[in-house]
Design an enzyme around this catalytic site. Structure first.
Site, short mmCIF file in Angstrom:
data_model
loop_
_atom_site.label_atom_id
_atom_site.label_comp_id
_atom_site.label_asym_id
_atom_site.label_seq_id
_atom_site.Cartn_x
_atom_site.Cartn_y
_atom_site.Cartn_z
CB CYS A 1 10.50 -16.72 -66.44
SG CYS A 1 11.34 -15.59 -65.34
CG HIS B 1 9.45 -20.04 -64.38
ND1 HIS B 1 10.83 -20.11 -64.36
CD2 HIS B 1 9.13 -18.80 -63.97
CE1 HIS B 1 11.30 -18.95 -63.95
NE2 HIS B 1 10.29 -18.13 -63.70
CG ASN C 1 12.95 -16.93 -61.38
OD1 ASN C 1 13.36 -17.40 -62.44
ND2 ASN C 1 11.93 -16.10 -61.32
N1 ACO Z 1 12.58 -10.50 -46.42
C1 ACO Z 1 11.74 -10.09 -45.48
N2 ACO Z 1 10.64 -9.36 -45.73
C2 ACO Z 1 10.39 -9.05 -47.00
C3 ACO Z 1 11.25 -9.44 -48.05
C4 ACO Z 1 12.38 -10.19 -47.71
N3 ACO Z 1 13.26 -10.63 -48.65
N4 ACO Z 1 10.74 -8.99 -49.21
C5 ACO Z 1 9.62 -8.35 -48.93
N5 ACO Z 1 9.40 -8.36 -47.59
C6 ACO Z 1 8.31 -7.77 -46.82
C7 ACO Z 1 7.62 -6.68 -47.57
O1 ACO Z 1 8.28 -5.45 -47.41
C8 ACO Z 1 6.26 -6.69 -46.91
O2 ACO Z 1 6.36 -6.00 -45.66
P1 ACO Z 1 5.19 -5.01 -45.19
O3 ACO Z 1 3.98 -5.90 -45.08
O4 ACO Z 1 5.71 -4.50 -43.91
O5 ACO Z 1 5.08 -4.01 -46.28
C9 ACO Z 1 6.02 -8.16 -46.58
O6 ACO Z 1 7.32 -8.78 -46.60
C10 ACO Z 1 5.14 -8.86 -47.61
O7 ACO Z 1 5.59 -8.51 -48.91
P2 ACO Z 1 4.94 -9.10 -50.20
O8 ACO Z 1 5.57 -8.47 -51.40
O9 ACO Z 1 3.45 -9.06 -50.07
O10 ACO Z 1 5.43 -10.60 -50.06
P3 ACO Z 1 5.00 -11.84 -50.89
O11 ACO Z 1 4.47 -12.89 -50.05
O12 ACO Z 1 4.20 -11.43 -52.11
O13 ACO Z 1 6.40 -12.38 -51.41
C11 ACO Z 1 7.68 -12.37 -53.43
C12 ACO Z 1 7.22 -11.56 -52.22
C13 ACO Z 1 8.47 -13.54 -52.91
C14 ACO Z 1 8.55 -11.47 -54.30
C15 ACO Z 1 6.46 -12.88 -54.21
O14 ACO Z 1 5.57 -11.82 -54.44
C16 ACO Z 1 6.78 -13.50 -55.53
O15 ACO Z 1 7.44 -14.53 -55.60
N6 ACO Z 1 6.26 -12.94 -56.63
C17 ACO Z 1 6.42 -13.50 -57.95
C18 ACO Z 1 7.75 -13.23 -58.51
C19 ACO Z 1 7.93 -14.00 -59.80
O16 ACO Z 1 7.46 -15.09 -59.92
N7 ACO Z 1 8.60 -13.47 -60.79
C20 ACO Z 1 8.70 -14.28 -61.99
C21 ACO Z 1 9.02 -13.61 -63.15
S1 ACO Z 1 10.73 -13.24 -63.22
C22 ACO Z 1 11.16 -12.91 -64.85
O17 ACO Z 1 10.39 -12.95 -65.77
C23 ACO Z 1 12.57 -12.49 -65.12
#
Ligand code: ACO
Length: 328
Positions: free
Chosen positions: A111, A252, A282
């Site tokens: 990214c 980004h 994204n």
């Molecule tokens: N729907 C519902 N629940 C979900 C989902 C979903 N789509 N995805 C995860 N959960 C659940 C998890 O299983 C977890 O449940 P649990 O507590 O029972 O285990 C709970 O939601 C919380 O999960 P987290 O992973 O802690 O959720 P978080 O708030 O961190 O959000 C997310 C996840 C959106 C992926 C976030 O971590 C994020 O955006 N991270 C950064 C990603 C990013 O920016 N990537 C950029 C680089 S990409 C590149 O370079 C190609």
């Protein structure tokens, strides 16, 4: 000599994937996705659309917007994490589609790729006394997302956007300062495990789904905010300005919460932050130029505006640049 943005363009697929569509596929909800990411829908390429076809459409629009012909492009840079195929590089396909015969290369820095491409393109323009450099960010992330993995399939979308760099004088518009970095000890946080020399693709790797993107979302999130803020501050310092001087922050578009946390720590308010994640998700290397070209087309960017762009991604890599908006 400085490199300024003399033209721009974008291309996104018509196909839309909404949160409601995802609710039917994996255990998730519109409410969860909007609250945790800010995303409402993404664009998805058809079978006939590829990274190169989107890049060609965006590149052609940028060339037209710059008022030049393809013959006047002396270098092509394609930033992408989803190449047309492993060999040859995507730039070869894109250059052919645009009728270019100049040099081309791909910038595979996740990214952060567009910022790396912009900085490299500007450096080549300056070093080689080139007329124009075309920098394109293009992705078809829908091809590398595991449709069963709710941690990633809700995030990514497809699209492309391009800018034409042209030379200006020392005090003209253009790139005023930049920073790039990479902490390669974090390669395991985000990537596609199979298909390279470390783990060539086999029927076993396919069975295990190792051709799909894997991500430790929480840890990426934690590092992303810090990387954006530190890198943005370095670019601002090198440009000789502060966050208070910035007219537009174009980060980004990975997660609305990351954008808000980073903007908040930089002291940049929401009115000065460009956000379009709700409609595109994204789009990796395409995300910053897509947000920038959209803002430009909407007339939000005015000549003389100071713009801060900042991105982060797989690697973990990051990059930021400060530019003064305006054509040569
Ligand atoms: N729907 C519902 N629940 C979900 C989902 C979903 N789509 N995805 C995860 N959960 C659940 C998890 O299983 C977890 O449940 P649990 O507590 O029972 O285990 C709970 O939601 C919380 O999960 P987290 O992973 O802690 O959720 P978080 O708030 O961190 O959000 C997310 C996840 C959106 C992926 C976030 O971590 C994020 O955006 N991270 C950064 C990603 C990013 O920016 N990537 C950029 C680089 S990409 C590149 O370079 C190609």
């Amino acid at each position: 000599m400085r490199a300024c943005i003399a033209g721009w363009g974008s291309a996104v697929p018509e196909g839309r994937l909404t949160n409601a569509d995802l609710e039917a596929r994996v255990e998730t909800s519109d409410e969860w996705i909007v609250e945790r990411t800010g995303i409402r829908e993404r664009r998805v390429a058809t079978e006939d659309e590829t990274t190169a076809s989107l890049a060609i459409a965006a590149g052609a629009a940028a060339i037209k917007s710059a008022g030049i012909t393809p013959e006047e492009v002396d270098q092509l840079v394609v930033a992408t994490a989803t190449p047309e195929q492993p060999i040859p590089h995507t730039g070869a396909f894109v250059g052919d589609g645009l009728g270019l015969r100049c040099g081309s290369f791909d910038m595979n820095v996740g990214c952060a790729g567009f910022i790396y491409g912009l900085v490299a393109g500007a450096a080549l323009l300056q070093a080689g006394n080139l007329r124009h450099v075309l920098v394109i960010g293009a992705e078809t992330l829908s091809r590398i997302v595991d449709p069963r993995d709710r941690g990633t399939c809700i995030l990514f979308g497809d699209g492309a956007a391009a800018v034409v760099l042209a030379p200006t004088g020392d005090d003209g518009p253009g790139i005023l300062g930049w920073d790039t970095g990479c902490d390669g000890s974090a390669t395991g946080l985000l990537g596609i495990p199979a298909g390279g020399s470390r783990l060539p693709a086999t029927s076993d790797t396919i069975d295990e789904g190792l051709q799909f993107i894997k991500m430790q979302g929480q840890e990426v999130f934690r590092r992303a905010v810090r990387a954006v803020v530190d890198s943005a501050n370095l670019a601002l310092e090198r440009a000789g300005i502060t966050a208070g001087d910035i007219d537009w922050f174009i980060p980004h578009q990975a997660n609305l919460r990351i954008i808000e946390a980073a903007a908040n720590r930089l002291g940049i308010d929401r009115e000065r932050t460009i956000v379009n994640i709700e409609r595109f998700g994204n789009t990796s290397a395409a995300s910053i130029p897509l947000a920038m070209t959209e803002a430009a087309d909407a007339g939000r960017l005015t000549d003389g505006d100071l713009i801060l762009i900042s991105g982060f991604g797989a690697g973990m890599s990051w990059g930021s640049a400060v530019l003064r908006w305006g054509r040569a």
